[in-house]
Design a protein around this motif. Structure first.
Motif, mmCIF file in Angstrom:
data_model
loop_
_atom_site.group_PDB
_atom_site.id
_atom_site.type_symbol
_atom_site.label_atom_id
_atom_site.label_comp_id
_atom_site.label_asym_id
_atom_site.label_seq_id
_atom_site.Cartn_x
_atom_site.Cartn_y
_atom_site.Cartn_z
ATOM 1 N N PHE A 86 -24.408 5.118 8.101
ATOM 2 C CA PHE A 86 -23.553 3.957 7.831
ATOM 3 C C PHE A 86 -22.555 3.747 8.969
ATOM 4 C CE2 PHE A 86 -19.798 2.015 5.812
ATOM 5 C CZ PHE A 86 -20.387 0.866 5.302
ATOM 6 N N ILE B 75 -23.934 8.964 5.421
ATOM 7 C CA ILE B 75 -22.609 8.523 5.904
ATOM 8 C C ILE B 75 -22.644 8.324 7.426
ATOM 9 C CG2 ILE B 75 -20.201 9.273 6.176
ATOM 10 C CD1 ILE B 75 -20.648 10.658 3.357
ATOM 11 N N VAL C 26 -26.247 9.246 -5.188
ATOM 12 C CA VAL C 26 -26.209 7.854 -4.719
ATOM 13 C C VAL C 26 -24.794 7.295 -4.850
ATOM 14 C CG1 VAL C 26 -27.039 5.511 -5.189
ATOM 15 C CG2 VAL C 26 -28.650 7.405 -5.188
ATOM 16 N N GLN D 296 -26.246 13.620 1.910
ATOM 17 C CA GLN D 296 -25.060 12.771 1.762
ATOM 18 C C GLN D 296 -24.406 12.506 3.123
ATOM 19 O OE1 GLN D 296 -20.797 12.863 -0.563
ATOM 20 N NE2 GLN D 296 -22.444 14.027 -1.426
ATOM 21 N N VAL E 56 -30.517 3.583 0.334
ATOM 22 C CA VAL E 56 -30.092 4.903 -0.166
ATOM 23 C C VAL E 56 -30.934 5.262 -1.384
ATOM 24 C CG1 VAL E 56 -28.209 6.198 -1.241
ATOM 25 C CG2 VAL E 56 -27.733 4.714 0.712
ATOM 26 N N PRO F 141 -24.104 -4.558 2.265
ATOM 27 C CA PRO F 141 -23.919 -3.435 1.332
ATOM 28 C C PRO F 141 -25.077 -3.289 0.346
ATOM 29 C CG PRO F 141 -21.887 -4.680 1.513
ATOM 30 C CD PRO F 141 -22.927 -5.446 2.265
ATOM 31 N N ARG G 97 -18.623 6.572 -0.398
ATOM 32 C CA ARG G 97 -18.128 6.955 0.927
ATOM 33 C C ARG G 97 -18.632 6.019 2.022
ATOM 34 N NH1 ARG G 97 -18.905 13.233 1.752
ATOM 35 N NH2 ARG G 97 -17.727 12.764 3.638
ATOM 36 N N THR G 98 -19.413 5.006 1.619
ATOM 37 C CA THR G 98 -19.906 4.065 2.631
ATOM 38 C C THR G 98 -19.566 2.622 2.220
ATOM 39 O OG1 THR G 98 -22.087 4.165 1.564
ATOM 40 C CG2 THR G 98 -21.754 5.574 3.471
ATOM 41 N N VAL G 99 -20.508 1.955 1.564
ATOM 42 C CA VAL G 99 -20.310 0.522 1.294
ATOM 43 C C VAL G 99 -19.293 0.242 0.191
ATOM 44 C CG1 VAL G 99 -22.563 -0.200 2.125
ATOM 45 C CG2 VAL G 99 -22.329 0.528 -0.236
ATOM 46 N N ALA H 142 -22.029 8.942 -4.924
ATOM 47 C CA ALA H 142 -21.156 9.613 -3.947
ATOM 48 C C ALA H 142 -21.336 9.006 -2.560
ATOM 49 C CB ALA H 142 -21.461 11.107 -3.920
ATOM 50 N N ILE H 143 -22.591 8.734 -2.203
ATOM 51 C CA ILE H 143 -22.847 8.148 -0.874
ATOM 52 C C ILE H 143 -22.249 6.737 -0.793
ATOM 53 C CG2 ILE H 143 -24.664 7.266 0.660
ATOM 54 C CD1 ILE H 143 -26.434 9.598 -0.419
ATOM 55 N N LEU H 144 -22.488 5.952 -1.846
ATOM 56 C CA LEU H 144 -21.993 4.567 -1.811
ATOM 57 C C LEU H 144 -20.466 4.528 -1.815
ATOM 58 C CD1 LEU H 144 -24.556 2.740 -4.130
ATOM 59 C CD2 LEU H 144 -24.597 3.045 -1.649
#
Lengths: 305, 197
Positions: free
Chosen positions: B65, B62, A34, B58, B32, B25, A40-42, A36-38
């Motif tokens: 997003f 992305i 989670v 993952q 997620v 966000p 690379r996103t928000v 890592a995803i965040l």
């Protein structure tokens, strides 16, 4: 049908995947994924503005360049010299190994009985006052304190620890089902109270899996406080910096106001207002006091308190 | 004319209220957290590899997003995500040339994961909770086999040696255990859905 001509067709087993995933993380969330995803996103870090290029190339720049060129040629010449001589630069380190016996006296290796070699999982590391590293297979001296989750044995002679003295090196053995692990605590000052051993001043914990530096450390070492013992773990460290090497060889460091080690699941629970976790060039910051950072042998988790 | 316009606005407002705003966000983070575990199971069943499954999930988030502006609000988010995971898996299959699944098999698995995600998204207990409960009900010999194989990370031969039975018997036990667990998990999930309705 989406099958490619030369790829064999199989049947997916969703229960196999579900069981494997349940065995990996139970019902909780995969915090590392989670995060890592965040990230690379928000929560992508803002790009810092690039510094403005210098308009001119001054004498300082010329001096730096000259120094770099000199260093480069110097290193090249050194390497070529060694290759030419058919030799390879080697640095030899010598590890002095001594054994601490049951009465806590340091003995030379040849005085140890050879017919009963120490099992690898009972080897701990202690740092003595002169900085000698010793591998030990200490036998329990203090009584074993039975708790719900694990037992902790103080293998240093309790008589030595009465009152305050400097410096201090104490070895403990934590036993869980089928596993015994040793860790050593060294500090400038230590004090025994009715319910605990307290250390302060350059406190260091040497454990086979990690190394901790802390301002203060408390080992719950009283059989009369077993109720709080299970929740406080083997020890509590305050103002702690922990360093450990993960299974993939990567070195990870973490900082926290408070840290608790629980040998029963080999977890290090970090709490406090500002926590940091650094692996390689990446650092994660945890500023939420309601969250707990848990380091496990195979990664980390963030859970709500 | 004003009435039609008001109705249109009202419908639009209702639609936007019922659909998550992926640009927020906090909303994206919640999505997620809510769906990643079931998607890992989905990707793991497709790839049969833990690390690859994590990578695919993952990458899928992305992509989601990055492409949130193209998200069709008439579809639901889990369905959209499973589609992205499938596409990522197909890319992986093309590169790795391992194996393929039939569309029927994928559709069956997709339906399972969809049901699990729906329960999880509704705030009910997750499929992982249901599995924990079902594991306790397994017959002893099957439970210990499952424990050794999945939870103690041993291979079939090691489990066979530990339990004193043949590797073939272990394979049968695991197959039987997975069938029983599947039936139990499905029952628990559908019971929850019925209680809700």
């Amino acid at each position: 049908m989406n099958q490619e001509s030369n790829i064999p067709t199989k049947k997916p087993d969703v229960m196999d995947a579900l069981l494997s995933e349940h065995a990996r993380l139970g019902s909780g969330e995969d915090t590392a994924l989670v995060e890592a995803i965040l990230l690379r996103t928000v929560n992508q870090p803002l790009e810092l503005p690039q510094p403005i290029a210098k308009a001119s190339f001054g004498w300082q720049d010329w001096a730096k360049m000259a120094a770099a060129v000199t260093l480069f040629f110097g290193m090249t010449a050194l390497v070529l010299h060694q290759i030419k001589g058919g030799e390879r630069a080697e640095t030899t380190f010598q590890l002095t190994v001594t054994y601490a016996t049951a009465d806590n006296q340091l003995a030379e290796p040849d005085t140890m009985p050879e017919e009963n070699p120490a099992p690898s999982n009972r080897i701990g590391i202690v740092r003595d006052v002169t900085g000698v590293v010793a591998a030990t297979d200490l036998k329990p001296i203090a009584p074993i304190m039975q708790v719900a989750e694990f037992t902790l044995v103080e293998t240093t002679s309790p008589a030595e620890l009465n009152g305050t003295f400097t410096p201090s090196i104490d070895v403990f053995e934590a036993a869980t089902a089928g596993r015994v692990e040793s860790f050593a605590v060294s500090a400038n000052h230590s004090k025994r109270t009715d319910s605990a051993l307290e250390y302060d001043g350059k406190v260091e914990v040497n454990h086979p899996e990690f190394h901790i530096q802390a301002e203060r450390l408390v080992v719950q070492a009283s059989s009369s406080s077993t109720a709080s013992y299970a929740s406080t773990g083997a020890f509590q460290a305050f103002g702690a910096i922990i360093e450990r090497t993960l299974e993939n060889g990567q070195v990870e460091t973490a900082k926290a106001d408070e840290l608790v080690y629980k040998p029963n699941d080999q977890s290090l629970e970090l709490t406090g207002a500002k926590m940091e976790l650094t692996a390689g060039s990446k650092t994660l910051h945890f500023d939420n006091e309601n969250e707990k950072l848990i380091l496990r042998p195979n990664g980390f988790q963030v859970v709500r308190k | 004319m004003h009435l039609i316009s008001a109705i249109a606005n009202d419908v639009e407002n209702q639609l936007s209220e019922s659909q998550p705003d992926l640009h927020d966000p906090a909303v994206f983070g919640d999505l997620v957290r809510a769906h990643h575990r079931e998607l890992i199971v989905y990707a793991r069943a497709l790839t049969r590899e833990s690390n690859t499954a994590n990578d695919i999930v993952q990458e899928a988030f992305i992509v989601a997003f990055d492409k949130m502006d193209t998200f069709d609000v008439t579809r639901d988010f889990p369905t959209w995500m499973r589609g992205i995971v499938r596409n990522k898996w197909r890319e992986w299959v093309r590169k790795n040339k391992r194996y393929q699944y039939s569309d029927t098999n994928i559709a069956e698995m997709d339906a399972d994961i969809a049901a699990w995600q729906a329960e999880s998204a509704a705030g009910n207990r997750t499929v992982f909770d249901a599995l924990s409960s079902c594991l306790e009900r397994l017959p002893e010999n099957l439970r210990e086999t499952v424990n050794e194989f999945y939870y103690n990370d041993q291979n079939g031969e090691e489990v066979a040696e530990a339990l004193g039975v043949s590797p073939a018997a272990i394979r049968k036990r695991l197959q039987r255990a997975r069938e029983l667990l599947k039936a139990c998990v499905d029952r628990k999930i559908s019971d929850q859905s019925l209680q809700e309705s």
